[in-house]
Design a protein around this motif. Structure first.
Motif, PDB file in Angstrom:
ATOM      1  N   LYS A   1       1.108   5.282   0.621  1.00 50.22           N
ATOM      2  CA  LYS A   1       0.403   6.333   1.361  1.00 50.22           C
ATOM      3  C   LYS A   1       1.172   7.647   1.158  1.00 50.22           C
ATOM      4  O   LYS A   1       2.399   7.670   1.306  1.00 50.22           O
ATOM      5  N   ASP A   2       0.474   8.675   0.771  1.00 54.63           N
ATOM      6  CA  ASP A   2       1.081   9.998   0.638  1.00 54.63           C
ATOM      7  C   ASP A   2       0.803  10.775   1.922  1.00 54.63           C
ATOM      8  O   ASP A   2      -0.341  10.904   2.346  1.00 54.63           O
ATOM      9  N   VAL A   3       1.847  11.251   2.496  1.00 54.40           N
ATOM     10  CA  VAL A   3       1.718  12.052   3.716  1.00 54.40           C
ATOM     11  C   VAL A   3       2.277  13.440   3.406  1.00 54.40           C
ATOM     12  O   VAL A   3       3.410  13.571   2.917  1.00 54.40           O
TER      13      VAL A   3
ATOM     14  N   SER B   1       0.861  -1.181   0.000  1.00 53.92           N
ATOM     15  CA  SER B   1       0.000   0.000   0.000  1.00 53.92           C
ATOM     16  C   SER B   1       0.900   1.235   0.000  1.00 53.92           C
ATOM     17  O   SER B   1       1.959   1.239   0.633  1.00 53.92           O
TER      18      SER B   1
END
Length: 70
Positions: free
Chosen positions: A56-58, A54
């Motif tokens: 995820k853009d933070v 997965s």
């Protein structure tokens, strides 16, 4: 004694003796041996490793940066 006329000749017969002569002849006898073949199938667990990823853009706020880095 056989010359004596007062003694007649007699014949005596023994009972017969039985003599067997056995003769043996081959006789084919089919002997059937049934064989049952059972094919058994077994499930054997073989591990296959699968991975999921997965992403995820933070987003970081500029206020979160250290003060000396500006």
């Amino acid at each position: 004694m056989s010359d004596c006329p007062k003694c007649p000749a007699q014949t005596v017969t023994d009972p017969p003796k039985v003599i067997y002569q056995d003769h043996f002849h081959p006789q084919v006898v089919n002997v059937i041996h049934p064989v049952e073949i059972v094919r058994r199938h077994h499930c054997v667990p073989v591990p296959r490793h699968c991975y999921t990823y997965s992403v995820k853009d933070v987003f970081c706020d500029n206020n979160m940066m250290p003060r000396g880095g500006r």
